[in-house]
Design an enzyme around this catalytic site. Structure first.
Site, PDB file in Angstrom:
ATOM      1  N   PRO A   2       0.686  -1.228  -0.124  1.00  0.00           N
ATOM      2  CA  PRO A   2      -0.073   0.126  -0.024  1.00  0.00           C
ATOM      3  C   PRO A   2       0.890   1.232   0.030  1.00  0.00           C
ATOM      4  O   PRO A   2       1.847   1.334   0.627  1.00  0.00           O
ATOM      5  CB  PRO A   2      -0.747  -0.353   1.138  1.00  0.00           C
ATOM      6  CG  PRO A   2      -0.155  -1.143   2.067  1.00  0.00           C
ATOM      7  CD  PRO A   2       1.257  -1.547   1.363  1.00  0.00           C
ATOM      8  N   GLU A   3       0.445   2.263  -0.539  1.00  0.00           N
ATOM      9  CA  GLU A   3       0.752   3.712  -0.841  1.00  0.00           C
ATOM     10  C   GLU A   3      -0.031   4.408  -0.320  1.00  0.00           C
ATOM     11  O   GLU A   3      -1.082   4.114   0.106  1.00  0.00           O
ATOM     12  CB  GLU A   3       1.282   4.020  -2.234  1.00  0.00           C
ATOM     13  CG  GLU A   3       2.253   2.740  -2.883  1.00  0.00           C
ATOM     14  CD  GLU A   3       2.740   3.226  -3.964  1.00  0.00           C
ATOM     15  OE1 GLU A   3       2.923   4.391  -4.534  1.00  0.00           O
ATOM     16  OE2 GLU A   3       3.061   2.191  -4.798  1.00  0.00           O
ATOM     17  N   LYS A  59       2.476   6.721   5.106  1.00  0.00           N
ATOM     18  CA  LYS A  59       1.870   5.552   5.016  1.00  0.00           C
ATOM     19  C   LYS A  59       1.507   4.757   6.293  1.00  0.00           C
ATOM     20  O   LYS A  59       1.243   3.512   6.204  1.00  0.00           O
ATOM     21  CB  LYS A  59       2.671   4.514   3.963  1.00  0.00           C
ATOM     22  CG  LYS A  59       3.200   5.065   2.939  1.00  0.00           C
ATOM     23  CD  LYS A  59       4.099   4.153   1.893  1.00  0.00           C
ATOM     24  CE  LYS A  59       4.992   4.757   0.813  1.00  0.00           C
ATOM     25  NZ  LYS A  59       5.843   4.199   0.142  1.00  0.00           N
ATOM     26  N   HIS A  94      -1.972 -16.585   8.398  1.00  0.00           N
ATOM     27  CA  HIS A  94      -1.462 -15.268   7.990  1.00  0.00           C
ATOM     28  C   HIS A  94      -2.218 -14.191   8.840  1.00  0.00           C
ATOM     29  O   HIS A  94      -1.903 -13.171   8.654  1.00  0.00           O
ATOM     30  CB  HIS A  94      -1.985 -15.111   6.558  1.00  0.00           C
ATOM     31  CG  HIS A  94      -1.186 -16.032   5.589  1.00  0.00           C
ATOM     32  ND1 HIS A  94       0.303 -16.140   5.520  1.00  0.00           N
ATOM     33  CD2 HIS A  94      -1.766 -17.126   4.842  1.00  0.00           C
ATOM     34  CE1 HIS A  94       0.312 -17.075   4.620  1.00  0.00           C
ATOM     35  NE2 HIS A  94      -0.585 -17.654   4.085  1.00  0.00           N
ATOM     36  N   ARG A 112       3.657 -11.774   4.281  1.00  0.00           N
ATOM     37  CA  ARG A 112       5.025 -11.829   4.444  1.00  0.00           C
ATOM     38  C   ARG A 112       5.525 -11.308   5.785  1.00  0.00           C
ATOM     39  O   ARG A 112       6.799 -10.957   6.052  1.00  0.00           O
ATOM     40  CB  ARG A 112       5.757 -10.915   3.443  1.00  0.00           C
ATOM     41  CG  ARG A 112       5.506 -11.370   1.954  1.00  0.00           C
ATOM     42  CD  ARG A 112       5.743 -10.571   0.895  1.00  0.00           C
ATOM     43  NE  ARG A 112       7.192 -10.421   0.723  1.00  0.00           N
ATOM     44  CZ  ARG A 112       7.525  -9.461  -0.318  1.00  0.00           C
ATOM     45  NH1 ARG A 112       7.034  -8.896  -1.063  1.00  0.00           N
ATOM     46  NH2 ARG A 112       8.827  -9.267  -0.390  1.00  0.00           N
ATOM     47  N   ARG A 264      14.699  -0.886  -7.616  1.00  0.00           N
ATOM     48  CA  ARG A 264      13.338  -1.241  -7.702  1.00  0.00           C
ATOM     49  C   ARG A 264      12.877  -1.331  -9.192  1.00  0.00           C
ATOM     50  O   ARG A 264      13.300  -0.451  -9.806  1.00  0.00           O
ATOM     51  CB  ARG A 264      12.453   0.175  -6.915  1.00  0.00           C
ATOM     52  CG  ARG A 264      12.982   0.448  -5.496  1.00  0.00           C
ATOM     53  CD  ARG A 264      12.712  -0.712  -4.717  1.00  0.00           C
ATOM     54  NE  ARG A 264      11.228  -1.089  -4.749  1.00  0.00           N
ATOM     55  CZ  ARG A 264      10.220  -0.275  -3.898  1.00  0.00           C
ATOM     56  NH1 ARG A 264      10.650   0.600  -3.228  1.00  0.00           N
ATOM     57  NH2 ARG A 264       9.158  -0.766  -3.897  1.00  0.00           N
TER      58      ARG A 264
END
Length: 278
Positions: A2-3, A59, A94, A112, A264
């Site tokens: 997410p940004e 963020k 998760h 993750r 990136r």
DNA sequence: ACAATATCCTGCGAGC
DNA sequence: TGCTCGCAGGATATTG
């Protein structure tokens, strides 16, 4: 994942679900996501308290509690929040943290496990090292060409890298950096110091309009972002270069290129965004 | 002071 | 089919 736009939508979703909810229990199955407290202390700060306010800072998601404690959450690449009935089944592998209310739970899901949680006091949380270094929000009134110029005019690093630096501007990530630079016609490897004041104005203006447009579309879902269970954003349908390698540029039909900038993945149009002359 | 690289994790798709 | 490799929306510690 997410940004700024995605975090904004998550915050709005959280406001509609958890505000006024009293926490009766907290279950932490992966202690390493709690960064500045033990699991025991973390629970003691939260249990019995009520969510009073939820804000976005860059963020970061900032939850204010009834005891003047502040819970600071960062989703990093894969973090998601699901507000569900206690009886709804969940993915035990998760879901790393559960905030349990009388009739529902807020479940933090993170495949993750890169996400982070911090607890601070109301009076000093903005001085915490995660938040104190953040630059202006690109949607704030003060953000503009002169602010950007002050931060960019003395560094030779690539403009793409600088836009991802949260101490230059807070909230832009890999998707929107590519989209903003395409809208400005700026090559992502251009040294920041080589940009003109006109470029700064273009970056500021396009950053605002692209981020706002994405918020209107509830963010970008490329692989996994969901702002709530089973709800994806739709701004991926409006992306012009990011993820579009080999596809025609919407401006000139040249094939979109994919390169690495500072490690990136970076997408751009080699015709509309010309390599800087050094 | 700055910049490139490694690192935290898991899961997925591509290519063999 | 099944393996290995590279890659993924982020940020920070480490190295040169």
């Amino acid at each position: 994942m997410p940004e700024l736009p995605e975090v904004q939508i998550v915050v709005e979703e959280l406001r509609s679900s958890v505000l006024g909810q009293k926490i009766v229990d907290v279950a932490v199955t992966v202690p390493k996501v709690i960064k500045n407290a033990s699991v025991r202390a973390f629970k003691s700060y939260l249990v019995g308290e009520t969510f009073r306010r939820v804000d976005r800072v860059g963020k970061y998601i900032v939850f204010h509690l009834s005891n003047r404690k502040v819970l600071v959450s960062h989703l990093r690449m894969e973090g998601k929040y699901f507000f569900e009935a206690k009886t709804d089944p969940y993915d035990r592998r998760h879901v790393l943290v559960r905030f349990v209310f009388a009739d529902a739970e807020l479940r933090y899901h993170d495949t993750r496990r890169f996400g982070t949680f911090y607890v601070y006091g109301e009076s000093d949380y903005m001085e915490a090292k995660e938040l104190s270094k953040l630059a202006l929000d690109p949607l704030s009134e003060k953000f503009g060409a002169s602010y950007l110029s002050a931060r960019l005019s003395k560094t030779r690093r690539a403009i793409k890298t600088a836009l991802l630096d949260q101490t230059v501007v807070a909230g832009i990530g890999n998707i929107y950096a590519d989209e903003i630079l395409f809208a400005c016609g700026i090559h992502p490897k251009t040294p920041a110091a080589a940009l003109t004041m006109g470029h700064m104005r273009a970056i500021a203006k396009n950053a605002r309009s692209i981020l706002k447009d994405s918020i209107r579309h509830k963010g970008t879902t490329i692989a996994s972002y969901l702002f709530k269970k089973d709800h994806a954003g739709s701004f991926q349908n409006k992306l012009k270069v990011h993820t579009k390698a080999k596809r025609p540029c919407p401006g000139c039909a040249t094939a979109i290129a994919k390169i690495k900038v500072n490690g990136r993945g970076t997408y751009f149009c080699p015709n509309c965004q010309r390599e800087p002359r050094c």
